[in-house]
Design a protein around this motif. Structure first.
Motif, PDB file in Angstrom:
ATOM      1  N   UNK A   1      -1.774  -5.951 -12.212  1.00  0.00           N
ATOM      2  CA  UNK A   1      -2.703  -5.361 -11.241  1.00  0.00           C
ATOM      3  C   UNK A   1      -3.976  -6.193 -11.123  1.00  0.00           C
TER       4      UNK A   1
ATOM      5  N   UNK B   1     -10.943   3.147  -8.466  1.00  0.00           N
ATOM      6  CA  UNK B   1     -12.156   3.539  -7.733  1.00  0.00           C
ATOM      7  C   UNK B   1     -11.786   4.225  -6.430  1.00  0.00           C
ATOM      8  N   UNK B   2     -10.765   3.705  -5.754  1.00  0.00           N
ATOM      9  CA  UNK B   2     -10.371   4.281  -4.452  1.00  0.00           C
ATOM     10  C   UNK B   2      -9.627   5.600  -4.624  1.00  0.00           C
TER      11      UNK B   2
ATOM     12  N   UNK C   1     -16.485  -3.013  11.450  1.00  0.00           N
ATOM     13  CA  UNK C   1     -15.465  -3.493  10.498  1.00  0.00           C
ATOM     14  C   UNK C   1     -14.519  -2.354  10.129  1.00  0.00           C
TER      15      UNK C   1
ATOM     16  N   UNK D   1      -9.452 -10.220   2.576  1.00  0.00           N
ATOM     17  CA  UNK D   1     -10.205  -9.853   3.777  1.00  0.00           C
ATOM     18  C   UNK D   1     -11.632  -9.432   3.420  1.00  0.00           C
ATOM     19  N   UNK D   2     -11.794  -8.711   2.308  1.00  0.00           N
ATOM     20  CA  UNK D   2     -13.144  -8.320   1.877  1.00  0.00           C
ATOM     21  C   UNK D   2     -13.972  -9.544   1.513  1.00  0.00           C
TER      22      UNK D   2
ATOM     23  N   UNK E   1     -10.037  -1.453  10.593  1.00  0.00           N
ATOM     24  CA  UNK E   1      -9.088  -1.381   9.481  1.00  0.00           C
ATOM     25  C   UNK E   1      -8.801   0.027   8.990  1.00  0.00           C
TER      26      UNK E   1
ATOM     27  N   UNK F   1     -12.837  10.488  -2.374  1.00  0.00           N
ATOM     28  CA  UNK F   1     -11.567   9.797  -2.636  1.00  0.00           C
ATOM     29  C   UNK F   1     -10.572  10.704  -3.345  1.00  0.00           C
TER      30      UNK F   1
ATOM     31  N   UNK G   1      -5.983  -7.251   1.071  1.00  0.00           N
ATOM     32  CA  UNK G   1      -7.225  -6.547   1.397  1.00  0.00           C
ATOM     33  C   UNK G   1      -8.420  -7.144   0.650  1.00  0.00           C
ATOM     34  N   UNK G   2      -8.186  -7.619  -0.570  1.00  0.00           N
ATOM     35  CA  UNK G   2      -9.262  -8.280  -1.303  1.00  0.00           C
ATOM     36  C   UNK G   2      -9.680  -9.559  -0.574  1.00  0.00           C
TER      37      UNK G   2
ATOM     38  N   UNK H   1     -15.193 -11.259   4.758  1.00  0.00           N
ATOM     39  CA  UNK H   1     -16.318 -10.522   5.364  1.00  0.00           C
ATOM     40  C   UNK H   1     -17.600 -10.778   4.569  1.00  0.00           C
TER      41      UNK H   1
ATOM     42  N   UNK I   1      -7.061   5.610   0.708  1.00  0.00           N
ATOM     43  CA  UNK I   1      -8.395   5.052   0.911  1.00  0.00           C
ATOM     44  C   UNK I   1      -8.292   3.566   0.576  1.00  0.00           C
ATOM     45  N   UNK I   2      -8.589   2.709   1.556  1.00  0.00           N
ATOM     46  CA  UNK I   2      -8.449   1.269   1.312  1.00  0.00           C
ATOM     47  C   UNK I   2      -9.781   0.592   1.003  1.00  0.00           C
ATOM     48  N   UNK I   3     -10.881   1.178   1.474  1.00  0.00           N
ATOM     49  CA  UNK I   3     -12.186   0.573   1.221  1.00  0.00           C
ATOM     50  C   UNK I   3     -13.270   1.647   1.062  1.00  0.00           C
ATOM     51  N   UNK I   4     -14.231   1.368   0.187  1.00  0.00           N
ATOM     52  CA  UNK I   4     -15.537   2.046   0.197  1.00  0.00           C
ATOM     53  C   UNK I   4     -16.555   0.997   0.634  1.00  0.00           C
ATOM     54  N   UNK I   5     -17.510   1.387   1.460  1.00  0.00           N
ATOM     55  CA  UNK I   5     -18.604   0.489   1.811  1.00  0.00           C
ATOM     56  C   UNK I   5     -19.918   1.226   1.570  1.00  0.00           C
ATOM     57  N   UNK I   6     -20.904   0.507   1.044  1.00  0.00           N
ATOM     58  CA  UNK I   6     -22.262   1.061   0.943  1.00  0.00           C
ATOM     59  C   UNK I   6     -23.161   0.171   1.769  1.00  0.00           C
TER      60      UNK I   6
ATOM     61  N   UNK J   1     -18.984  -3.205  -1.614  1.00  0.00           N
ATOM     62  CA  UNK J   1     -17.640  -2.953  -1.104  1.00  0.00           C
ATOM     63  C   UNK J   1     -16.739  -2.603  -2.285  1.00  0.00           C
ATOM     64  N   UNK J   2     -15.852  -1.648  -2.077  1.00  0.00           N
ATOM     65  CA  UNK J   2     -14.817  -1.362  -3.076  1.00  0.00           C
ATOM     66  C   UNK J   2     -13.472  -1.596  -2.417  1.00  0.00           C
ATOM     67  N   UNK J   3     -12.607  -2.320  -3.092  1.00  0.00           N
ATOM     68  CA  UNK J   3     -11.282  -2.607  -2.559  1.00  0.00           C
ATOM     69  C   UNK J   3     -10.278  -2.439  -3.692  1.00  0.00           C
TER      70      UNK J   3
END
Lengths: 417, 417
Positions: free
Chosen positions: B74, B12-13, A55, B51-52, A59, A26, B48-49, B55, A36-41, B40-42
């Motif tokens: 924020x 985080x992003x 997914x 949408x997360x 996006x 990032x 966007x939150x 999902x 960067x809009x998302x991290x996924x694990x 998930x990190x948003x």
């Protein structure tokens, strides 16, 4: 271009390690101006990985994978992507010979599963791995860009920086750079700082200004985009001046600076020597200064006087002072600072005394702390009333001591660097 | 029950911090036997939150949010969830009075945005925050469980452990309990420990045994599942005995024990007093001991003698000793320990001297460290040759000092608790 980072590995979902790869990538992407809009694990599971890919494709334009390129059967990132995109895996001759050499050099036989690491997605560009065996990949397909990186940070970080990043910069070809700069503040809360600079926060476009609080400090990250580095820095510097005109009194440094490192810098720059007498902090103040190499030019040493007897016997503080004013008092902090300065023959003496908690100490509530400074003929003392746990109070006391002393030295006309 | 962890925060992003909250929560959930399938990190962006959240609702029964509960604009986690679920936010009187008290205690006026922190989702159970202002929440709705936690780890971790986890365990009500127990080792590497207990690691089923290395220590987490707590602990204790029969000499404690806290326990239990003279560690040894409340019964104090002059003037170490043997020597460490013990009149004296790095010190290579102990008529010294960076070397020196002294006291017949 906007990005999603998918880290693959059950060890992340079990909490064995933190996703530091996403943090690293990032930071790198933000330098390229890629959002960067998302991290996924996701774990080592093909179905759930496939669903995460679908997914992300809906996006993001750029999908960066970390992990799952190794030799074991848990490693299924490229196999899953290959299946999903309908692309075959093909042997990369260079990677294969590299792996064979690795085993030959160690006189060990190569097991069959290690060959698997030389398989790449057909049509992808190889990203060389100089610190391990699994090659990375960059693939452009259906208008999206996929980057596959190995999981171990010591392989991923150089691969991203020296192999993937230049290729991404070329793909972007935007002639636009992003620079960012962190201002560090102490002695002001996040909410109060935001209220004070509300106008700037409300009207930000370029540069953007993002506050973050941690460990009792507040930082503001200024990020600017421009045609070139000079132009970006001009925007950053203008915004910085605007901010410091309002809350400059709490500002102490930039980026990775710490209060202790700024204090040591200032002491060394002005050829000032320092000693300290510590009670509740029990050496933490001096230990923080000693994190800086070369501090021996300024830090002579000090005493830890944890008990009342140690304060009397080691520093020569009079029993009557302790009886009349108490151990947690302006008088005691001032005397500790003065006595240690005289004993060690330094320019500055610091005294720290207080009730760290959880219990009251000498009649004072937990979190009551006095900090004293002795410089030349003058003594200065400050009271803190903290509300944290024992160790938070001890750590904050040290930060306040550094911050007060920095301000005091500026007021006395010593130069910052 | 399977879970997804959604961390909310643009920092985080941007890569400013790693998602250590997801790591922590994952470890805790695995102890409850709850599977985590996704992290998930948003960013701080309502669309966007939302949408997360949608999902996550499609693939998890339990959704845990971290971050975005603070006072600034924020912070929009609960507002977004409220909008998404069609639930109003209502003031929690207890949280509000807590926040008002917080500001009153500091003599500061409360800004309007701080009131926002007392808003909770209607129908949710409040999770008390003992380390900050924003309360957490647990909400059951449409067959799903939502947990909202604040972002700062020092608030999130105790809140999860002491507020959310017991409620989750009650919700699960599965008639099977999972218990785990961490054994802590020092002075042995992870690889060597694994080789020594290879048989146990290869044949584990229930309990499981998981090694983890961090900060120069190795831990083994033993996790057992059974019909009740007693049965689980019986399994754990049997496995522990099996392990300690092989590598017991390196074992020093359990769970959150630290070497320093075990040393303080042993000193206090045996009515022993201690003082220390520190050079490279500059107070870190004593500061670590002082993390334990009540340590004043054992820790009298000590000196920090960072320069050669301080060693001579403050401790009375002879110039000829420093000239003949050097500052980084067995003789100097032994003399520091003996002199500080005499000066402070304690049962035990500790001396720490060495070259922390990055440069050699007094002709000794970086990482060369001597630790001395003085107890009664006897002096003991140990040499370390460390390979880390400056501060790693300083921290490891303190850990080794604690571990050597613990063993020395056991050898001398003092009782562990």
């Amino acid at each position: 271009m906007n990005a999603e980072i998918i880290a693959v590995g059950s060890e992340l979902l079990l909490g064995q390690i933190a996703n530091t790869n996403a943090k690293f990538i990032s930071t790198q992407l933000s330098e390229l101006g890629i959002n960067v809009f998302y991290h996924t694990v996701v774990g080592d599971n093909a179905d759930r990985l496939k669903s995460a890919i679908e997914i992300a494709e809906s996006r993001a334009d750029l999908i960066i994978f970390s992990g799952g390129l190794g030799p074991t059967k848990d490693d299924l990132t490229k196999e899953t992507i290959a299946g999903h995109l309908g692309l075959p895996l093909v042997f990369d001759e260079m990677a294969l010979s590299f792996i064979e050499q690795f085993f030959a050099a160690r006189g060990r036989g190569m097991t069959e599963n290690n060959r698997k690491q030389a398989l790449i997605l057909q049509g992808s560009e190889v990203l060389a791995n100089h610190h391990g065996m699994a090659p990375g990949m960059l693939l452009e397909k259906n208008g999206l860009t996929y980057i596959l990186l190995p999981g171990p940070p010591k392989e991923l970080e150089p691969m991203f920086q020296f192999e993937a990043k230049p290729k991404l910069a070329a793909l972007l070809n935007v002639g636009r750079v992003i620079q960012s700069h962190v201002l560090r503040f102490y002695g002001i809360g996040e909410a109060e700082l935001e209220v004070r600079i509300q106008n700037i926060l409300d009207n930000q476009t370029n540069p953007t200004v993002a506050p973050l609080a941690s460990d009792g400090e507040v930082t503001l990250r200024i990020t600017a985009g421009a045609q070139n580095v000079e132009e970006a820095w001009k925007l950053i510097k203008e915004k910085e001046e605007e901010i410091l005109a309002i809350v400059g009194e709490y500002h102490y440094g930039y980026n990775d600076d710490s209060l202790a490192s700024k204090l040591v810098e200032m002491l060394m720059h002005n050829n000032l020597t320092i000693s300290a007498a510590e009670s509740l902090t029990a050496g933490l103040f001096q230990s923080e200064l000693a994190e800086v190499p070369g501090v021996g030019a300024s830090l002579v040493g000090g005493v830890i006087t944890y008990t009342p007897e140690a304060k009397m016997n080691q520093l020569g503080i009079e029993k009557s002072l302790l009886d009349n004013f108490g151990i947690v008092s302006s008088e005691c902090a001032g005397a500790m600072a003065r006595k240690v300065r005289e004993k060690f023959g330094t320019d500055i003496g610091v005294g720290l005394t207080g009730a760290a908690g959880p219990d009251p100490h000498d009649g004072q509530a937990p979190g009551t702390i006095w900090i004293g400074f002795s410089i030349g003929d003058s003594d200065y003392t400050h009271k803190l009333q903290l509300q944290g746990m024992r160790n938070t109070n001890r750590i904050r006391s040290v930060k306040f001591a550094c911050s007060y002393l920095l301000r005091l030295l500026v007021e006395k006309g010593y130069r910052k660097i």
